[in-house]
Motif scaffolding. Structure first.
Motif, PDB file in Angstrom:
ATOM      1  N   SER A 224      40.069  50.163  34.771  1.00 39.34           N
ATOM      2  CA  SER A 224      40.801  51.218  35.477  1.00 39.34           C
ATOM      3  C   SER A 224      39.848  52.057  36.312  1.00 39.34           C
ATOM      4  CB  SER A 224      41.548  52.110  34.482  1.00 39.34           C
ATOM      5  OG  SER A 224      42.545  51.381  33.791  1.00 39.34           O
ATOM      6  N   GLU A 225      38.688  52.335  35.764  1.00 45.99           N
ATOM      7  CA  GLU A 225      37.661  53.093  36.492  1.00 45.99           C
ATOM      8  C   GLU A 225      37.198  52.324  37.729  1.00 45.99           C
ATOM      9  OE1 GLU A 225      32.981  54.191  35.804  1.00 45.99           O
ATOM     10  OE2 GLU A 225      34.336  54.426  34.079  1.00 45.99           O
ATOM     11  N   LEU A 226      36.988  51.007  37.572  1.00 44.79           N
ATOM     12  CA  LEU A 226      36.553  50.185  38.694  1.00 44.79           C
ATOM     13  C   LEU A 226      37.634  50.088  39.761  1.00 44.79           C
ATOM     14  CD1 LEU A 226      34.737  47.274  36.784  1.00 44.79           C
ATOM     15  CD2 LEU A 226      33.681  49.105  38.129  1.00 44.79           C
ATOM     16  N   GLU A 227      38.902  49.972  39.329  1.00 42.04           N
ATOM     17  CA  GLU A 227      40.005  49.943  40.291  1.00 42.04           C
ATOM     18  C   GLU A 227      40.053  51.229  41.101  1.00 42.04           C
ATOM     19  OE1 GLU A 227      43.145  47.059  37.849  1.00 42.04           O
ATOM     20  OE2 GLU A 227      43.048  49.208  37.439  1.00 42.04           O
ATOM     21  N   ALA A 228      39.918  52.362  40.432  1.00 37.32           N
ATOM     22  CA  ALA A 228      39.950  53.648  41.126  1.00 37.32           C
ATOM     23  C   ALA A 228      38.785  53.788  42.101  1.00 37.32           C
ATOM     24  CB  ALA A 228      39.933  54.785  40.101  1.00 37.32           C
ATOM     25  N   ASP A 229      37.593  53.418  41.656  1.00 36.81           N
ATOM     26  CA  ASP A 229      36.409  53.526  42.517  1.00 36.81           C
ATOM     27  C   ASP A 229      36.502  52.598  43.721  1.00 36.81           C
ATOM     28  OD1 ASP A 229      35.161  55.467  41.002  1.00 36.81           O
ATOM     29  OD2 ASP A 229      33.987  54.043  39.818  1.00 36.81           O
ATOM     30  N   SER A 230      37.180  51.454  43.555  1.00 39.38           N
ATOM     31  CA  SER A 230      37.266  50.456  44.618  1.00 39.38           C
ATOM     32  C   SER A 230      38.420  50.702  45.580  1.00 39.38           C
ATOM     33  CB  SER A 230      37.403  49.052  44.012  1.00 39.38           C
ATOM     34  OG  SER A 230      36.352  48.782  43.114  1.00 39.38           O
ATOM     35  N   GLY A 231      39.278  51.664  45.264  1.00 34.61           N
ATOM     36  CA  GLY A 231      40.414  51.943  46.130  1.00 34.61           C
ATOM     37  C   GLY A 231      41.635  51.113  45.831  1.00 34.61           C
ATOM     38  N   LEU A 232      41.678  50.500  44.660  1.00 32.41           N
ATOM     39  CA  LEU A 232      42.841  49.715  44.246  1.00 32.41           C
ATOM     40  C   LEU A 232      43.759  50.572  43.377  1.00 32.41           C
ATOM     41  CD1 LEU A 232      41.157  46.344  43.212  1.00 32.41           C
ATOM     42  CD2 LEU A 232      42.685  46.694  45.164  1.00 32.41           C
ATOM     43  N   PRO A 233      45.057  50.267  43.359  1.00 31.67           N
ATOM     44  CA  PRO A 233      45.960  50.968  42.438  1.00 31.67           C
ATOM     45  C   PRO A 233      45.532  50.706  40.993  1.00 31.67           C
ATOM     46  CG  PRO A 233      47.197  49.708  44.068  1.00 31.67           C
ATOM     47  CD  PRO A 233      45.773  49.279  44.194  1.00 31.67           C
ATOM     48  N   VAL A 234      45.520  51.748  40.190  1.00 32.79           N
ATOM     49  CA  VAL A 234      45.144  51.592  38.781  1.00 32.79           C
ATOM     50  C   VAL A 234      46.320  51.007  38.022  1.00 32.79           C
ATOM     51  CG1 VAL A 234      44.418  52.781  36.684  1.00 32.79           C
ATOM     52  CG2 VAL A 234      43.513  53.506  38.908  1.00 32.79           C
ATOM     53  N   GLN A 235      46.072  49.859  37.384  1.00 33.79           N
ATOM     54  CA  GLN A 235      47.127  49.169  36.651  1.00 33.79           C
ATOM     55  C   GLN A 235      47.271  49.754  35.248  1.00 33.79           C
ATOM     56  OE1 GLN A 235      48.931  46.778  38.348  1.00 33.79           O
ATOM     57  NE2 GLN A 235      47.624  47.449  40.047  1.00 33.79           N
ATOM     58  N   GLY A 236      48.289  49.289  34.538  1.00 34.78           N
ATOM     59  CA  GLY A 236      48.509  49.747  33.175  1.00 34.78           C
ATOM     60  C   GLY A 236      47.385  49.318  32.255  1.00 34.78           C
ATOM     61  N   ASN A 237      47.221  50.041  31.164  1.00 34.63           N
ATOM     62  CA  ASN A 237      46.123  49.775  30.231  1.00 34.63           C
ATOM     63  C   ASN A 237      46.543  48.852  29.099  1.00 34.63           C
ATOM     64  OD1 ASN A 237      44.176  51.151  31.548  1.00 34.63           O
ATOM     65  ND2 ASN A 237      43.986  52.827  30.087  1.00 34.63           N
ATOM     66  N   ASN A 238      47.214  47.761  29.438  1.00 39.74           N
ATOM     67  CA  ASN A 238      47.595  46.788  28.406  1.00 39.74           C
ATOM     68  C   ASN A 238      46.338  46.013  27.992  1.00 39.74           C
ATOM     69  OD1 ASN A 238      48.713  44.900  26.749  1.00 39.74           O
ATOM     70  ND2 ASN A 238      49.883  43.848  28.349  1.00 39.74           N
ATOM     71  N   PRO A 239      45.809  46.279  26.792  1.00 36.87           N
ATOM     72  CA  PRO A 239      44.513  45.694  26.396  1.00 36.87           C
ATOM     73  C   PRO A 239      44.617  44.278  25.855  1.00 36.87           C
ATOM     74  CG  PRO A 239      45.272  47.170  24.677  1.00 36.87           C
ATOM     75  CD  PRO A 239      46.323  47.190  25.752  1.00 36.87           C
ATOM     76  N   SER A 240      44.910  43.328  26.734  1.00 37.29           N
ATOM     77  CA  SER A 240      44.963  41.931  26.317  1.00 37.29           C
ATOM     78  C   SER A 240      44.308  41.086  27.406  1.00 37.29           C
ATOM     79  CB  SER A 240      46.397  41.467  26.079  1.00 37.29           C
ATOM     80  OG  SER A 240      47.114  41.440  27.300  1.00 37.29           O
ATOM     81  N   PHE A 241      43.775  39.932  27.022  1.00 39.29           N
ATOM     82  CA  PHE A 241      43.105  39.070  27.994  1.00 39.29           C
ATOM     83  C   PHE A 241      44.060  38.677  29.117  1.00 39.29           C
ATOM     84  CE2 PHE A 241      42.063  34.903  29.669  1.00 39.29           C
ATOM     85  CZ  PHE A 241      40.723  35.057  30.007  1.00 39.29           C
ATOM     86  N   GLU A 242      45.294  38.344  28.754  1.00 36.90           N
ATOM     87  CA  GLU A 242      46.254  37.846  29.741  1.00 36.90           C
ATOM     88  C   GLU A 242      46.522  38.871  30.839  1.00 36.90           C
ATOM     89  OE1 GLU A 242      46.233  35.494  26.283  1.00 36.90           O
ATOM     90  OE2 GLU A 242      46.605  37.660  26.462  1.00 36.90           O
ATOM     91  N   SER A 243      46.551  40.156  30.479  1.00 37.76           N
ATOM     92  CA  SER A 243      46.820  41.179  31.492  1.00 37.76           C
ATOM     93  C   SER A 243      45.551  41.641  32.195  1.00 37.76           C
ATOM     94  CB  SER A 243      47.512  42.389  30.850  1.00 37.76           C
ATOM     95  OG  SER A 243      46.651  43.010  29.904  1.00 37.76           O
ATOM     96  N   LEU A 244      44.412  41.586  31.507  1.00 40.56           N
ATOM     97  CA  LEU A 244      43.163  42.109  32.083  1.00 40.56           C
ATOM     98  C   LEU A 244      42.490  41.131  33.038  1.00 40.56           C
ATOM     99  CD1 LEU A 244      41.553  43.840  28.956  1.00 40.56           C
ATOM    100  CD2 LEU A 244      42.769  44.918  30.850  1.00 40.56           C
ATOM    101  N   TYR A 245      42.626  39.830  32.786  1.00 39.11           N
ATOM    102  CA  TYR A 245      41.891  38.862  33.612  1.00 39.11           C
ATOM    103  C   TYR A 245      42.331  38.892  35.079  1.00 39.11           C
ATOM    104  CZ  TYR A 245      39.305  34.629  34.802  1.00 39.11           C
ATOM    105  OH  TYR A 245      38.424  33.742  35.376  1.00 39.11           O
ATOM    106  N   PRO A 246      43.648  38.902  35.370  1.00 33.02           N
ATOM    107  CA  PRO A 246      44.056  39.026  36.781  1.00 33.02           C
ATOM    108  C   PRO A 246      43.534  40.310  37.420  1.00 33.02           C
ATOM    109  CG  PRO A 246      45.912  38.334  35.430  1.00 33.02           C
ATOM    110  CD  PRO A 246      44.812  38.733  34.489  1.00 33.02           C
ATOM    111  N   ARG A 247      43.466  41.388  36.656  1.00 31.86           N
ATOM    112  CA  ARG A 247      42.936  42.652  37.189  1.00 31.86           C
ATOM    113  C   ARG A 247      41.460  42.518  37.520  1.00 31.86           C
ATOM    114  NH1 ARG A 247      44.324  47.304  33.040  1.00 31.86           N
ATOM    115  NH2 ARG A 247      43.170  48.508  34.625  1.00 31.86           N
ATOM    116  N   LEU A 248      40.720  41.836  36.650  1.00 31.41           N
ATOM    117  CA  LEU A 248      39.289  41.630  36.910  1.00 31.41           C
ATOM    118  C   LEU A 248      39.099  40.816  38.187  1.00 31.41           C
ATOM    119  CD1 LEU A 248      36.336  41.898  35.881  1.00 31.41           C
ATOM    120  CD2 LEU A 248      36.679  39.720  34.702  1.00 31.41           C
ATOM    121  N   LEU A 249      39.901  39.756  38.355  1.00 27.81           N
ATOM    122  CA  LEU A 249      39.796  38.949  39.565  1.00 27.81           C
ATOM    123  C   LEU A 249      40.167  39.766  40.797  1.00 27.81           C
ATOM    124  CD1 LEU A 249      41.326  35.531  38.408  1.00 27.81           C
ATOM    125  CD2 LEU A 249      38.924  36.046  38.854  1.00 27.81           C
ATOM    126  N   ASN A 250      41.178  40.624  40.682  1.00 26.28           N
ATOM    127  CA  ASN A 250      41.571  41.469  41.817  1.00 26.28           C
ATOM    128  C   ASN A 250      40.433  42.402  42.229  1.00 26.28           C
ATOM    129  OD1 ASN A 250      44.142  40.366  42.002  1.00 26.28           O
ATOM    130  ND2 ASN A 250      45.100  41.946  40.724  1.00 26.28           N
TER     131      ASN A 250
END
Length: 456
Positions: A224-250
């Motif tokens: 979430s911190e990286l999304e904010a710093d990069s200018g991306l919308p901050v996604q939900g904090n669902n702490p699972s691999f399935e939800s976090l991996y697409p965010r990391l790629l984004n």
């Protein structure tokens, strides 16, 4: 980062090893408490410690000299090795009934640049623990002579990281540098010249970190911190691999686009044509773009320092680093009083410019081991966290903050594995026969050490 590198300075002085037994005893005594207090390491375990016990027994009996060649994924590695030698080896020796002289320790080789960013006190600590520095990007004959002397005549065995620098990844080994192999052959050569019978060995040492509990919530917060710093919308904090991996790629793809635009627009670099096939795996496309981007980033300081892009990314980073040191630490600044105010000012401008150019190299340095498949091959919390932290390093450098104050995502345990010793003495006859045999022997020993470390 020390302000010293923004001003022209006299040449870097060699910091001679000056082992202080009282200080070493103090460090061994307080190391476990200090690690719990200052690091995320909650426990250190080790496999095949009995190999080290036997090696130290033979070393103390005057039968062998050996080098501990250890993995270097992160800056905490020296503390783990210190714990291994000061706590675990004596414990196993007592259990076996093996009598070893105290203390159990190792001389070590460290990068001369570390005290520049970590503080001069680190150089003092390393010296008083029997460490010897080396400048990585050049033929540092003073540093090499010191390491060679310690290997042959030091009170303790040697220790060094053949990767040359941390890569941030516990389960990926960077290409090894040939320095460890060369030093080992020199040790065998010096022993033979002195008519001494000790055998020379290299001992591979693996270090791997894992989390006590998978830190998915902390990873989500960091993303979430990286999304904010990069200018991306901050996604939900669902702490699972399935939800976090697409965010990391984004985040990675967005940062890639920003950096590509930055270097092509402001540094006039030209990106190669990378054809993205429809339906191509995002990881493969990202990996191709990353390698192309790292290449053009590194060209910025190379063009400034008039360096040819020869070798792999690590080799190129080392040459850029040394070129920068040559601009900052200069012979004519040994006596600043002899310089005019204008000469001093011009020297400072060059030093400041060199430091700014080296900044680009530091970005590349953090990503030299990233392949794009690290998480995909083994989707663990550890690999996910390591990759996310590398992105954090990059963003933190871009923001102008301190990348050495990494967030701790959770408590970790370190597992150290002692590999089977590799005999250097058995290879020495081929090494000494011809120049070609010497070069080939160093290459083969480095290759065998790489394979041994990868197996662990």
């Amino acid at each position: 980062m020390s302000d010293v590198i923004y001003q022209a300075q006299p040449p870097l002085e060699f910091i001679p090893p000056a082992l202080n037994p009282l200080f070493l005893r103090f460090v061994h005594l307080f190391l476990p408490s200090w690690m719990r207090w200052k690091t995320a390491i909650a426990d250190v375990e080790a496999d095949k410690v009995e190999i080290l016990v036997d090696l130290y027994r033979q070393f103390q009996d005057g039968k062998i000299r050996f080098m501990l060649a250890f993995r270097h994924p992160k800056v905490d590695d020296p503390f783990c090795l210190g714990y291994l030698l000061s706590q675990l080896v004596p414990k196993v020796a007592r259990y076996q009934g093996t009598i070893l002289e105290s203390p159990i320790h190792a001389h070590f080789i460290y990068d001369r640049g570390i005290p520049l960013w970590a503080g001069s006190h680190v150089g003092w600590i390393a010296s008083n623990l029997g460490g010897t520095p080396i400048q990585r990007g050049k033929a540092d004959w003073t540093g090499l002579r010191s390491a060679r002397e310690l290997f042959v005549n030091g009170k303790f065995p040697m220790a060094a990281a053949p990767e040359g620098a941390t890569n941030g990844l516990s389960e990926f080994i960077s290409p090894l540098e040939p320095g460890i192999a060369q030093l080992s052959f020199w040790c065998a050569e010096d022993l033979q010249k002195a008519q001494r019978s000790e055998q020379v060995l290299i001992v591979p040492v693996g270090i791997k970190y894992s989390y006590v509990e998978a830190p998915w919530e902390a990873i989500a917060t960091l993303l979430s911190e990286l999304e904010a710093d990069s200018g991306l919308p901050v996604q939900g904090n669902n702490p699972s691999f399935e939800s976090l991996y697409p965010r990391l790629l984004n985040v990675a793809e967005h940062l890639m686009s920003l950096m590509e635009k930055f270097y092509t627009r402001f540094y006039h670099q030209k990106l190669p044509d990378i054809k993205i096939v429809e339906g191509q795996d995002r990881n493969e496309a990202l990996a191709a773009r990353l390698q192309a981007m790292l290449n053009i980033i590194l060209q910025v300081p190379e063009q400034y320092f008039d360096l040819h892009p020869i070798g792999n990314l690590t080799d190129r980073c080392r040459r850029v680093e040394q070129a920068g040191w040559n601009y900052i630490f200069r012979e004519e600044f040994k006596d600043v009083k002899k310089l005019s105010a204008v000469e001093k000012g011009l020297g400072d401008r060059i030093a400041e410019e060199a430091n700014l150019r080296m900044w680009h190299m530091r970005l590349v340095e953090s990503f030299v081991a990233v392949t794009g498949k690290y998480i995909q091959e083994k989707p663990t919390a550890e690999r996910f966290a390591e990759t996310t932290l590398l992105l954090w390093d990059m963003v933190t450098r871009i923001k102008g903050s301190n990348p050495f104050k990494r967030p701790q995502l959770g408590k970790q345990k370190a597992r150290i594995t002692i590999g089977e010793p590799i005999s250097v003495s058995e290879r020495y006859p081929v090494y000494k026969a011809t120049r070609q045999g010497a070069r080939q022997s160093v290459t083969e020993l480095t290759k065998d050490l790489q394979q041994a470390m990868e197996k662990m």
